[in-house]
Write an enzyme that holds these catalytic residues in place. Structure first.
Site, mmCIF file in Angstrom:
data_model
loop_
_atom_site.group_PDB
_atom_site.id
_atom_site.type_symbol
_atom_site.label_atom_id
_atom_site.label_comp_id
_atom_site.label_asym_id
_atom_site.label_seq_id
_atom_site.Cartn_x
_atom_site.Cartn_y
_atom_site.Cartn_z
ATOM 1 N N LYS A 1 11.045 -14.924 -32.189
ATOM 2 C CA LYS A 1 10.378 -15.429 -30.995
ATOM 3 C C LYS A 1 8.952 -15.881 -31.284
ATOM 4 O O LYS A 1 8.438 -16.770 -30.636
ATOM 5 C CB LYS A 1 10.413 -14.396 -29.871
ATOM 6 C CG LYS A 1 9.916 -13.008 -30.244
ATOM 7 C CD LYS A 1 9.840 -12.127 -29.009
ATOM 8 C CE LYS A 1 11.186 -11.546 -28.622
ATOM 9 N NZ LYS A 1 11.060 -10.556 -27.534
ATOM 10 N N HIS B 1 12.403 -16.670 -16.084
ATOM 11 C CA HIS B 1 12.593 -15.454 -16.874
ATOM 12 C C HIS B 1 11.946 -14.291 -16.136
ATOM 13 O O HIS B 1 10.920 -14.460 -15.490
ATOM 14 C CB HIS B 1 11.975 -15.622 -18.264
ATOM 15 C CG HIS B 1 12.365 -14.518 -19.196
ATOM 16 N ND1 HIS B 1 11.783 -13.280 -19.148
ATOM 17 C CD2 HIS B 1 13.297 -14.453 -20.180
ATOM 18 C CE1 HIS B 1 12.334 -12.507 -20.069
ATOM 19 N NE2 HIS B 1 13.260 -13.178 -20.703
ATOM 20 N N ASN C 1 0.803 -1.217 0.000
ATOM 21 C CA ASN C 1 0.000 0.000 0.000
ATOM 22 C C ASN C 1 0.835 1.265 0.000
ATOM 23 O O ASN C 1 0.415 2.302 -0.487
ATOM 24 C CB ASN C 1 -0.859 0.017 1.268
ATOM 25 C CG ASN C 1 -2.325 0.109 0.910
ATOM 26 O OD1 ASN C 1 -2.655 0.223 -0.261
ATOM 27 N ND2 ASN C 1 -3.181 0.068 1.901
ATOM 28 N N LYS D 1 14.928 -17.662 -31.993
ATOM 29 C CA LYS D 1 14.305 -16.518 -32.662
ATOM 30 C C LYS D 1 13.922 -16.946 -34.080
ATOM 31 O O LYS D 1 14.490 -17.891 -34.580
ATOM 32 C CB LYS D 1 15.292 -15.334 -32.719
ATOM 33 C CG LYS D 1 15.929 -14.949 -31.395
ATOM 34 C CD LYS D 1 15.012 -14.081 -30.580
ATOM 35 C CE LYS D 1 15.683 -13.683 -29.254
ATOM 36 N NZ LYS D 1 14.778 -13.048 -28.315
ATOM 37 N N HIS E 1 17.418 -14.787 -15.101
ATOM 38 C CA HIS E 1 18.065 -13.751 -15.909
ATOM 39 C C HIS E 1 18.533 -12.627 -14.992
ATOM 40 O O HIS E 1 17.793 -12.188 -14.128
ATOM 41 C CB HIS E 1 17.088 -13.226 -16.952
ATOM 42 C CG HIS E 1 16.793 -14.245 -18.003
ATOM 43 N ND1 HIS E 1 17.145 -14.089 -19.312
ATOM 44 C CD2 HIS E 1 16.219 -15.458 -17.919
ATOM 45 C CE1 HIS E 1 16.783 -15.170 -19.987
ATOM 46 N NE2 HIS E 1 16.217 -16.009 -19.160
#
Length: 410
Positions: free
Chosen positions: A154, A271, A100, A152, A304
């Protein structure tokens, strides 16, 4: 709630907030208000305060220091009694500490810079499903960083072409390939098809190279049940590792998955998609070192952690600071690296930091020097962008790594 004479206990959870009060608000008042709002206080005195011992349960702002070189910025140190938190729940810890207080009127900006998790609390968490040593034993790979590659483009490949790219990279000499964090189960490639073709690629590459190979199968899904269904399917195929986006998926889902992975011998790759939303601003949000500590408690074997050299942001000393927080048992307080508290993880297993994002083979000497052996170096475009193709790109990375390791060892 501002108690400068308070001595912190070994069991307290300690927080360091970087706060920027509104003009005219004294820092002591802002710090006290923050400590109150993130523990037992509310905006007024209530009758029911008399029914509990506030002295026992309140958060205390026990020190405030101005930030050097900044106008009207302070580091406020807050101590929280352990009883305010549910055991083994990162979700509850964050709800209490940052839930909060960040919307507070008295504060112009607020950033959680660091947390000290006492052993009495960290011991209630599962921690990494396996940890660095067990992972090396499972993979039978020692004395060097591990190599990865994000497949890739991706999005847009069919499952079969995706599997082919995985095979080429692993065959060329990488240890791991990775689903991109956006790859879940889209119309052009449903998750089950991807898992099947990737498993085929995995075992073919394994048979041909005689090394254990892995592909981070992304189990992240719209519901916890669906996520576990995908993890179970990965295990049935014999895959060694699955992957999860822990910030978008949430800590509750992440910890559930970590328990499943530990019980079933799966490694868990994490990730950090969405982290920059939380940690990019210098004076507001939560620093990544806190998110990294939270992940080590919630459970993950890889995470990562920035690169220091690639396309994404990250300063060297600070990055190394949280890399140590991920791997080591005991980390000394060191303000030059942004570490505000001494952190003792006792015997919680370590997490392998993953360097990923815009790095390529020329960065290899720097990366091996910066990250050392216990890391995963991930080259996406740095593998697939090779002018001769994926497999030669993988070969180039593996050769560069072996050369750097050999040079260091001699």
């Amino acid at each position: 709630y501002y108690t400068p004479d308070y001595d912190t206990k070994d069991t307290d959870i300690l927080a360091a907030f970087r706060m920027t009060p509104q003009p005219g608000v004294p820092p002591e008042e802002a710090g006290a208000a923050g400590a109150a709002e993130s523990s037992t206080g509310t905006w007024t005195t209530v009758w029911t305060d008399g029914l509990t011992s506030l002295d026992r349960y309140k958060g205390r702002c026990h020190d405030i220091e101005p930030v050097a070189g900044e106008v009207n910025q302070y580091i406020a140190y807050v101590a929280y009694p352990l009883d305010l938190f549910e055991e083994g729940s990162v979700t509850n810890m964050f709800t209490s500490i940052v839930g909060n207080v960040f919307g507070f009127k008295a504060l112009r900006a607020l950033r959680l810079e660091d947390l000290r998790i006492p052993p009495a609390y960290s011991k209630t968490f599962i921690g990494p499903p396996h940890g660095i040593q067990v992972e090396r034993d499972k993979l039978n790979k020692y004395g060097r960083p591990l190599l990865g590659c994000t497949i890739k483009p991706k999005l847009g490949l069919s499952a079969k072409n995706y599997g082919r790219a995985v095979y080429e990279c692993l065959r060329g000499g990488l240890d791991f390939t990775k689903d991109d964090e956006n790859v879940n189960s889209q119309p052009f490639m449903r998750w089950r098809d991807r898992f099947l073709f990737v498993a085929e690629a995995l075992f073919k590459a394994q048979a041909e190279t005689g090394e254990i190979k892995g592909h981070y199968l992304n189990a992240t899904a719209g519901t916890c049940e669906e996520m576990l269904k995908r993890a179970i399917f990965a295990r049935e195929l014999g895959a060694p590792i699955v992957m999860h986006d822990y910030l978008t998926g949430g800590f509750t889902a992440n910890t559930s998955l970590a328990f499943y992975c530990r019980d079933n011998g799966l490694l868990l790759h994490i990730h950090r998609a969405m982290h920059a939303v939380i940690d990019r601003q210098r004076n507001h949000g939560i620093h990544f070192r806190v998110l990294a500590k939270a992940l080590r408690m919630s459970g993950g074997d890889h995470i990562h952690a920035g690169t220091v050299v690639g396309k994404l942001e990250g300063e060297r000393e600070v990055t190394l600071g949280f890399v140590d927080l991920l791997r080591d048992d005991y980390i000394e307080k060191d303000r030059s690296r942004g570490i505000y508290f001494t952190q003792d993880w006792v015997s919680m297993p370590g997490v392998l930091p993953v360097a990923s994002g815009g790095i390529h083979v020329w960065h290899m000497p720097a990366l091996t020097e910066i990250f050392g052996d216990d890391s995963v170096l991930q080259f996406g475009g740095g593998t697939l962008g090779h002018p001769w193709g994926n497999a030669p790109g993988a070969v180039a990375n593996r050769v560069a790594l072996e050369a750097c390791v050999q040079a260091r060892n001699e």
